[in-house]
Design a protein around this motif. Structure first.
Motif, PDB file in Angstrom:
ATOM      1  N   ASP A 175       0.812  -1.214   0.000  1.00 51.80           N
ATOM      2  CA  ASP A 175       0.000   0.000   0.000  1.00 51.80           C
ATOM      3  C   ASP A 175       0.850   1.270   0.000  1.00 51.80           C
ATOM      4  O   ASP A 175       0.314   2.383   0.058  1.00 51.80           O
ATOM      5  N   GLY A 176       2.166   1.096  -0.034  1.00 53.03           N
ATOM      6  CA  GLY A 176       3.054   2.250  -0.138  1.00 53.03           C
ATOM      7  C   GLY A 176       3.624   2.767   1.162  1.00 53.03           C
ATOM      8  O   GLY A 176       4.288   3.809   1.177  1.00 53.03           O
ATOM      9  N   ALA A 177       3.406   2.059   2.268  1.00 52.27           N
ATOM     10  CA  ALA A 177       3.906   2.510   3.568  1.00 52.27           C
ATOM     11  C   ALA A 177       5.338   2.024   3.784  1.00 52.27           C
ATOM     12  O   ALA A 177       5.734   0.979   3.275  1.00 52.27           O
ATOM     13  N   ARG A 178       6.082   2.800   4.541  1.00 52.80           N
ATOM     14  CA  ARG A 178       7.411   2.365   4.989  1.00 52.80           C
ATOM     15  C   ARG A 178       7.228   1.654   6.330  1.00 52.80           C
ATOM     16  O   ARG A 178       6.677   2.213   7.263  1.00 52.80           O
ATOM     17  N   VAL A 179       7.730   0.425   6.412  1.00 52.31           N
ATOM     18  CA  VAL A 179       7.453  -0.416   7.583  1.00 52.31           C
ATOM     19  C   VAL A 179       8.761  -0.899   8.212  1.00 52.31           C
ATOM     20  O   VAL A 179       9.690  -1.286   7.511  1.00 52.31           O
ATOM     21  N   HIS A 180       8.815  -0.837   9.535  1.00 49.99           N
ATOM     22  CA  HIS A 180       9.927  -1.477  10.250  1.00 49.99           C
ATOM     23  C   HIS A 180       9.385  -2.057  11.546  1.00 49.99           C
ATOM     24  O   HIS A 180       8.245  -1.784  11.946  1.00 49.99           O
ATOM     25  N   THR A 181      10.175  -2.896  12.194  1.00 54.69           N
ATOM     26  CA  THR A 181       9.751  -3.535  13.439  1.00 54.69           C
ATOM     27  C   THR A 181      10.537  -2.967  14.611  1.00 54.69           C
ATOM     28  O   THR A 181      11.674  -2.504  14.463  1.00 54.69           O
ATOM     29  N   GLU A 182       9.902  -2.996  15.775  1.00 55.81           N
ATOM     30  CA  GLU A 182      10.548  -2.609  17.019  1.00 55.81           C
ATOM     31  C   GLU A 182      10.169  -3.637  18.079  1.00 55.81           C
ATOM     32  O   GLU A 182       9.125  -4.274  17.977  1.00 55.81           O
ATOM     33  N   GLU A 183      11.002  -3.789  19.077  1.00 55.64           N
ATOM     34  CA  GLU A 183      10.703  -4.702  20.179  1.00 55.64           C
ATOM     35  C   GLU A 183      10.103  -3.924  21.340  1.00 55.64           C
ATOM     36  O   GLU A 183      10.650  -2.902  21.759  1.00 55.64           O
ATOM     37  N   GLY A 184       8.980  -4.402  21.850  1.00 53.02           N
ATOM     38  CA  GLY A 184       8.318  -3.751  22.970  1.00 53.02           C
ATOM     39  C   GLY A 184       8.039  -4.732  24.090  1.00 53.02           C
ATOM     40  O   GLY A 184       8.541  -5.862  24.096  1.00 53.02           O
ATOM     41  N   ASP A 185       7.214  -4.321  25.043  1.00 47.27           N
ATOM     42  CA  ASP A 185       6.899  -5.166  26.199  1.00 47.27           C
ATOM     43  C   ASP A 185       6.251  -6.483  25.802  1.00 47.27           C
ATOM     44  O   ASP A 185       6.372  -7.482  26.504  1.00 47.27           O
ATOM     45  N   TRP A 186       5.527  -6.481  24.687  1.00 45.25           N
ATOM     46  CA  TRP A 186       4.813  -7.692  24.261  1.00 45.25           C
ATOM     47  C   TRP A 186       5.488  -8.378  23.075  1.00 45.25           C
ATOM     48  O   TRP A 186       4.902  -9.264  22.465  1.00 45.25           O
ATOM     49  N   GLY A 187       6.684  -7.951  22.716  1.00 46.19           N
ATOM     50  CA  GLY A 187       7.375  -8.577  21.593  1.00 46.19           C
ATOM     51  C   GLY A 187       7.463  -7.645  20.398  1.00 46.19           C
ATOM     52  O   GLY A 187       7.582  -6.413  20.540  1.00 46.19           O
ATOM     53  N   THR A 188       7.391  -8.219  19.218  1.00 39.84           N
ATOM     54  CA  THR A 188       7.586  -7.467  17.986  1.00 39.84           C
ATOM     55  C   THR A 188       6.401  -6.551  17.690  1.00 39.84           C
ATOM     56  O   THR A 188       5.248  -6.984  17.729  1.00 39.84           O
ATOM     57  N   GLU A 189       6.691  -5.294  17.400  1.00 44.82           N
ATOM     58  CA  GLU A 189       5.681  -4.325  17.007  1.00 44.82           C
ATOM     59  C   GLU A 189       5.975  -3.848  15.591  1.00 44.82           C
ATOM     60  O   GLU A 189       7.135  -3.774  15.176  1.00 44.82           O
ATOM     61  N   LEU A 190       4.931  -3.549  14.853  1.00 45.76           N
ATOM     62  CA  LEU A 190       5.080  -2.996  13.508  1.00 45.76           C
ATOM     63  C   LEU A 190       4.870  -1.492  13.563  1.00 45.76           C
ATOM     64  O   LEU A 190       3.901  -1.023  14.167  1.00 45.76           O
ATOM     65  N   VAL A 191       5.760  -0.764  12.922  1.00 48.06           N
ATOM     66  CA  VAL A 191       5.633   0.686  12.824  1.00 48.06           C
ATOM     67  C   VAL A 191       5.620   1.044  11.348  1.00 48.06           C
ATOM     68  O   VAL A 191       6.509   0.647  10.591  1.00 48.06           O
ATOM     69  N   ALA A 192       4.596   1.761  10.936  1.00 51.70           N
ATOM     70  CA  ALA A 192       4.436   2.094   9.521  1.00 51.70           C
ATOM     71  C   ALA A 192       4.167   3.582   9.361  1.00 51.70           C
ATOM     72  O   ALA A 192       3.375   4.165  10.100  1.00 51.70           O
ATOM     73  N   ASP A 193       4.851   4.191   8.404  1.00 46.78           N
ATOM     74  CA  ASP A 193       4.610   5.586   8.044  1.00 46.78           C
ATOM     75  C   ASP A 193       3.937   5.618   6.690  1.00 46.78           C
ATOM     76  O   ASP A 193       4.494   5.139   5.696  1.00 46.78           O
ATOM     77  N   SER A 194       2.732   6.152   6.666  1.00 48.47           N
ATOM     78  CA  SER A 194       2.000   6.278   5.416  1.00 48.47           C
ATOM     79  C   SER A 194       1.713   7.752   5.172  1.00 48.47           C
ATOM     80  O   SER A 194       1.873   8.588   6.070  1.00 48.47           O
ATOM     81  N   PRO A 195       1.295   8.109   3.952  1.00 49.95           N
ATOM     82  CA  PRO A 195       0.979   9.512   3.684  1.00 49.95           C
ATOM     83  C   PRO A 195      -0.113  10.068   4.582  1.00 49.95           C
ATOM     84  O   PRO A 195      -0.168  11.264   4.835  1.00 49.95           O
ATOM     85  N   LYS A 196      -0.977   9.205   5.089  1.00 47.03           N
ATOM     86  CA  LYS A 196      -2.116   9.674   5.878  1.00 47.03           C
ATOM     87  C   LYS A 196      -1.840   9.724   7.381  1.00 47.03           C
ATOM     88  O   LYS A 196      -2.388  10.567   8.085  1.00 47.03           O
ATOM     89  N   ALA A 197      -1.008   8.806   7.894  1.00 45.92           N
ATOM     90  CA  ALA A 197      -0.832   8.735   9.345  1.00 45.92           C
ATOM     91  C   ALA A 197       0.377   7.884   9.701  1.00 45.92           C
ATOM     92  O   ALA A 197       0.896   7.129   8.874  1.00 45.92           O
ATOM     93  N   ALA A 198       0.796   8.028  10.954  1.00 42.28           N
ATOM     94  CA  ALA A 198       1.792   7.134  11.527  1.00 42.28           C
ATOM     95  C   ALA A 198       1.042   6.014  12.233  1.00 42.28           C
ATOM     96  O   ALA A 198       0.110   6.263  13.003  1.00 42.28           O
ATOM     97  N   LEU A 199       1.426   4.774  11.965  1.00 41.89           N
ATOM     98  CA  LEU A 199       0.709   3.616  12.493  1.00 41.89           C
ATOM     99  C   LEU A 199       1.632   2.750  13.329  1.00 41.89           C
ATOM    100  O   LEU A 199       2.806   2.575  12.991  1.00 41.89           O
ATOM    101  N   ARG A 200       1.089   2.196  14.402  1.00 42.36           N
ATOM    102  CA  ARG A 200       1.816   1.219  15.215  1.00 42.36           C
ATOM    103  C   ARG A 200       0.868   0.073  15.527  1.00 42.36           C
ATOM    104  O   ARG A 200      -0.254   0.291  15.979  1.00 42.36           O
ATOM    105  N   PHE A 201       1.351  -1.156  15.294  1.00 41.12           N
ATOM    106  CA  PHE A 201       0.565  -2.361  15.538  1.00 41.12           C
ATOM    107  C   PHE A 201       1.241  -3.186  16.620  1.00 41.12           C
ATOM    108  O   PHE A 201       2.427  -3.519  16.498  1.00 41.12           O
ATOM    109  N   VAL A 202       0.493  -3.526  17.659  1.00 38.28           N
ATOM    110  CA  VAL A 202       1.004  -4.348  18.752  1.00 38.28           C
ATOM    111  C   VAL A 202       0.142  -5.597  18.852  1.00 38.28           C
ATOM    112  O   VAL A 202      -1.084  -5.500  18.901  1.00 38.28           O
ATOM    113  N   GLY A 203       0.760  -6.760  18.859  1.00 38.34           N
ATOM    114  CA  GLY A 203       0.019  -8.007  18.970  1.00 38.34           C
ATOM    115  C   GLY A 203       0.386  -8.761  20.237  1.00 38.34           C
ATOM    116  O   GLY A 203       1.556  -8.764  20.641  1.00 38.34           O
ATOM    117  N   VAL A 204      -0.614  -9.365  20.862  1.00 42.58           N
ATOM    118  CA  VAL A 204      -0.382 -10.128  22.089  1.00 42.58           C
ATOM    119  C   VAL A 204      -1.085 -11.474  21.957  1.00 42.58           C
ATOM    120  O   VAL A 204      -2.304 -11.537  21.778  1.00 42.58           O
TER     121      VAL A 204
END
Length: 216
Positions: A112-141
């Protein structure tokens, strides 16, 4: 609409101390998301949405997505720094579903055109994405037969504040999986409180009446 209630400390945080009752609870996780069977009696005020019970940040507003057929698709918490969404899904007894889901999600975001990288957080791997519309962070548990996915979406300049708010909400979330057998990745049903459901129905009726008046 709803307040935080009493805060609990998160692992690695010295901002809030656990109460004596919380320390004495046997075998309870230090912070959530909690399975219903492990939910602490902590006095935190939570919004009961059936499959999940969420604390709502002070000043937060609810935004509800409803399918035309009637079922609730999603409930968002809209705050001054961005929008938070917490959803629960059926998962296998074995853990690791988030690893699969996050890889697929990252691939779709890149398409979809977003720049995506991963980061480690309290619950493990998180996805961080920068898109033209917003900054997104996904956390899964991964939990017992459930997966919780938290999403923070907002302006880039508020990305850190929005992420911290998402962490705080997830740390107090309670998941109600239910005994029903469900296919893996099936969204757990959302049930709105009666007062909120009635408000939505009234708003829909008013819009319907307004449209009919314009048509006439």
């Amino acid at each position: 609409m709803f307040g935080w209630g009493r805060k609990r400390a998160r692992a690695g945080s010295d901002e809030d101390e656990l109460t004596t009752e919380a320390v004495d609870d046997q075998d309870l996780p230090e912070f959530g998301p909690y399975d219903e069977s492990e939910a602490p009696d902590d006095g935190v005020e939570r919004l009961d949405l059936g499959s999940v019970r969420l604390p709502v940040p002070e000043g937060g507003q609810l935004q509800v997505e409803v399918d035309p057929a009637g079922p609730v698709r999603a409930v968002h918490l809209v705050t001054q720094v961005g929008r938070l969404t917490v959803s629960a899904f059926a998962a296998p007894r074995s853990t690791g579903l988030w690893d699969e889901v996050s890889e697929e999600l990252a691939e779709q975001l890149r398409k979809d055109g977003a720049r995506v990288h991963t980061e480690e957080g309290d619950w493990g791997t998180e996805l961080v994405a920068d898109s033209p519309k917003a900054a997104l962070r996904f956390v899964g548990v991964d939990g017992p037969r459930w997966l919780v996915r938290g999403v923070a979406a907002g302006p880039v300049e508020y990305a850190k504040e929005c992420a911290k708010l998402l962490y705080a909400v997830l740390a107090e979330t309670v998941v109600v999986r239910g005994p029903e057998p469900l296919p893996v990745r099936t969204p757990l049903p959302i049930q709105l409180p009666e007062a909120i459901l009635r408000h939505i129905q009234q708003a829909q009726q008013a819009q319907h009446n307004g449209n009919n008046g314009q048509a006439g």
